[in-house]
Design a protein around this motif. Structure first.
Motif, PDB file in Angstrom:
ATOM      1  N   HIS A  35       0.880  -1.168   0.000  1.00 10.99           N
ATOM      2  CA  HIS A  35       0.000   0.000   0.000  1.00 10.99           C
ATOM      3  C   HIS A  35       0.915   1.214   0.000  1.00 10.99           C
ATOM      4  O   HIS A  35       2.002   1.177   0.614  1.00 10.99           O
ATOM      5  CB  HIS A  35      -0.923   0.015   1.222  1.00 10.99           C
ATOM      6  N   PRO A  36       0.550   2.287  -0.680  1.00 18.44           N
ATOM      7  CA  PRO A  36       1.456   3.445  -0.778  1.00 18.44           C
ATOM      8  C   PRO A  36       1.964   3.974   0.548  1.00 18.44           C
ATOM      9  O   PRO A  36       3.074   4.500   0.623  1.00 18.44           O
ATOM     10  CB  PRO A  36       0.601   4.491  -1.513  1.00 18.44           C
ATOM     11  N   VAL A  37       1.176   3.853   1.606  1.00 18.59           N
ATOM     12  CA  VAL A  37       1.610   4.384   2.905  1.00 18.59           C
ATOM     13  C   VAL A  37       1.546   3.289   3.962  1.00 18.59           C
ATOM     14  O   VAL A  37       1.144   3.535   5.103  1.00 18.59           O
ATOM     15  CB  VAL A  37       0.765   5.607   3.329  1.00 18.59           C
TER      16      VAL A  37
ATOM     17  N   PRO B  90      -7.316   5.126   4.230  1.00 16.63           N
ATOM     18  CA  PRO B  90      -6.268   4.580   3.357  1.00 16.63           C
ATOM     19  C   PRO B  90      -6.722   4.417   1.916  1.00 16.63           C
ATOM     20  O   PRO B  90      -5.893   4.419   1.002  1.00 16.63           O
ATOM     21  CB  PRO B  90      -5.950   3.222   3.996  1.00 16.63           C
TER      22      PRO B  90
ATOM     23  N   SER C 253      -8.065   6.524   0.051  1.00 16.49           N
ATOM     24  CA  SER C 253      -7.708   7.713  -0.721  1.00 16.49           C
ATOM     25  C   SER C 253      -6.262   7.680  -1.204  1.00 16.49           C
ATOM     26  O   SER C 253      -5.886   8.430  -2.120  1.00 16.49           O
ATOM     27  CB  SER C 253      -7.940   8.974   0.117  1.00 16.49           C
ATOM     28  N   GLN C 254      -5.455   6.809  -0.606  1.00 14.87           N
ATOM     29  CA  GLN C 254      -4.043   6.726  -0.964  1.00 14.87           C
ATOM     30  C   GLN C 254      -3.734   5.547  -1.881  1.00 14.87           C
ATOM     31  O   GLN C 254      -2.597   5.364  -2.296  1.00 14.87           O
ATOM     32  CB  GLN C 254      -3.195   6.614   0.311  1.00 14.87           C
TER      33      GLN C 254
END
Length: 554
Positions: A360-362, A415, A417-418
């Motif tokens: 996941h990006p973050v 999450p 949104s990311q």
């Protein structure tokens, strides 16, 4: 929809898969025992002390305490331990019968007085390892007979209580149809040692030869040998003549026996079989341990070869983090002093040998995504089921289940949104070298799926040349050819052409954000007779290879 490289690889190889999705009745498994149902009690002689490692002492030793959930001598229903064993391969055991010093408080470690059923981690720690920890095919509770540990209190040559160690373990009776054959399989851990211990009768000094005998008791009376081995490497002092019954150390293996072939014609017409595991003529030697005992009927309609079984019961669950007792999800564990973690809830630590990925990006951000569901997690079904929305309807799962839940994961922060969650976990490389040329590989698992938006589920198999997709489900927002409607509890079976491979690795991938979930349990790998070539060709021609459009498998 963004995808990492491992996910793209699955897509690229989809067209080469040779999988047939069919429903299989695994009722041909006549006996399946992993000892997980047993209630373990406190230790007796293996004690907690002021030091980190356990010590072996009398139960009355000062400054020590019992260890909970350690062992029991009470086996599964219908199983029996025989601590009066007096024969090996039809001959008297060396010097004495049974287990010496039974019931004597200051002789023999109580935990290992004959066959015992113990938490594997407890057994390993109690013995200080010594390669017991390498029994990777076992998990949770195991059946153990351990002369090495038993004689940590007392010696075989003790004039009063001494002697050699003999104990048998018999399974419950299994009704069989011998016209189609029977197969026995179990995980085994063995370490050999012989001819180096005294006896209370000096005439038997150095005759200890730790040995194993496995046989079937047919219709309650007829003894039919299956296998036997011992610790004597050579038949002569010059060590020039190998002993054909010698078995060297093998601390982690799967043993499989086709009983119909091994026991015919005597087994023909039998109606019941009990499996007997005898350990004889041992002293302060090493051990034998078993787990995951299975007896199957070779009827072609079930599971002729149980190559692998994982029910996730061996993982250790810890406290919840964001899911709190008395409150809905909170961002941080300390956000509200009145909230408390839920015990024995989940873990992100996969079973031994399994791999796990989460992208996941973050990822790792404490404020984005519920800790419990950052990728594939292993959760108590009760804990996960209490989150509602149909999760408790996963009745084909039990105990601990594997869960990928984009819905709950998204409840902390935003999450979604990311970017989307991408997560995969995979089995170890499973040995399928024992498959016959006419057999096909079978993967079965219990599944719970609720679809929404862009959520997807993928299963791949790697037979040594890279992962090949054999199942894909997508939600209403995906490709209609792969659409999978809600199925909150079902059994899924997939047949794969093993193509002569010696190993198979299966992977389960999930993509989702604030959608719903995919959960699985009771992953089995086995074999069935080869389906017709026409069936495989027809599937490929129709473009259905590797797909399950409606997912009906029950």
């Amino acid at each position: 929809m963004k995808r990492q490289h491992w996910f793209l690889l699955c897509l690229a190889l989809t067209a080469t898969a040779a999988a047939d999705a069919r429903a299989f009745d695994f009722s041909s498994v006549l006996l399946e025992e992993d000892f997980e149902s047993l209630v373990l009690g406190e230790s007796v002689n293996v004690r907690r002390a002021t030091i980190a490692s356990p010590v072996t002492e009398l139960a009355t030793a000062p400054n020590t305490s019992a260890i909970p959930n350690a062992f029991t001598h009470t086996g599964p229903t219908g199983w029996a331990v025989d601590n009066t064993l007096g024969t090996y391969l039809g001959a008297p055991t060396s010097g004495n019968t049974g287990v010496p010093g039974q019931g004597v408080a200051d002789y023999g470690v109580d935990e290992w007085e004959g066959w015992s059923f113990a938490d594997k981690d407890f057994w390993v720690r109690a013995a200080g390892g010594q390669d017991r920890e390498l029994f990777a095919g076992a998990s949770g509770n195991v059946a153990v007979v351990d002369g090495d540990e038993y004689f940590d209190l007392g010696d075989p040559d003790d004039a009063v209580n001494g002697g050699y160690f003999n104990s048998g373990l018999k399974s419950r009776s299994v009704a069989v149809d011998t016209t189609v054959g029977i197969q026995l399989q179990f995980n085994s851990s063995w370490r050999a040692e012989a001819f180096d211990d005294g006896h209370k009768n000096p005439a038997f000094n150095d005759t200890n030869n730790q040995s194993v005998e496995i046989y079937a008791l047919v219709d309650g009376s007829t003894l039919m040998p299956i296998d036997s081995w011992d610790s004597q490497e050579f038949l002569d002092e010059a060590e020039t003549t190998p002993n054909p019954s010698f078995k060297g150390d093998n601390v982690d293996e799967v043993l499989t026996y086709n009983l119909f072939t091994a026991l015919s014609p005597e087994l023909s017409g039998a109606s019941s079989v009990e499996i007997v595991f005898n350990y004889a003529n041992a002293a302060n030697d090493w051990w034998w341990a078993i787990d995951n005992v299975q007896v199957a009927s070779l009827d072609g309609g079930g599971l002729p070869v149980n190559a692998y079984l994982e029910d996730f019961e061996g993982v250790t669950l810890g406290d919840s983090v964001n899911e709190r007792d008395g409150f809905p999800i909170v961002k941080r564990a300390g956000d509200d002093a009145e909230s408390a973690p839920i015990a024995d809830a989940y873990t992100s630590a996969q079973p031994t040998g399994w791999g796990r990925e989460f992208e996941h990006p973050v990822k790792g951000d404490d404020d984005l995504g519920a800790f419990e569901f950052e990728g594939w997690s292993f959760a108590s079904q009760d804990f996960w089921g209490e989150l509602g929305s149909g999760r408790a309807d996963f009745i084909d799962g039990e105990g601990t289940v594997a869960v990928a839940d984009g819905d709950v994961w998204d409840d902390v922060g935003d999450p979604e949104s990311q970017g989307e969650m991408q997560t995969m976990f995979e089995t170890p490389a499973i040995d399928i070298s024992g498959l016959d040329a006419e057999q096909q590989l079978v993967l079965e698992f219990a599944s719970s799926w609720r679809e929404e938006d862009s959520q997807a589920a993928i299963v791949t198999v790697d037979l040594g040349a890279g992962p090949v997709e054999i199942l894909r489900w997508e939600s209403s927002g995906g490709d209609e050819n792969y659409f999978k409607e809600d199925a909150l509890s079902e059994k899924v079976s997939l047949v794969v052409d093993p193509q002569g491979a010696s190993t198979a690795t299966f992977a389960f991938s999930y993509v989702g954000t604030n959608d719903w979930w995919w959960a699985i349990d009771n992953v089995r790998v086995g074999a069935v007779p080869e389906p017709s070539s026409l069936m495989l060709v027809s599937l490929a021609a129709l473009g259905l290879v590797g797909r399950r459009r409606n997912g009906s498998a029950s």
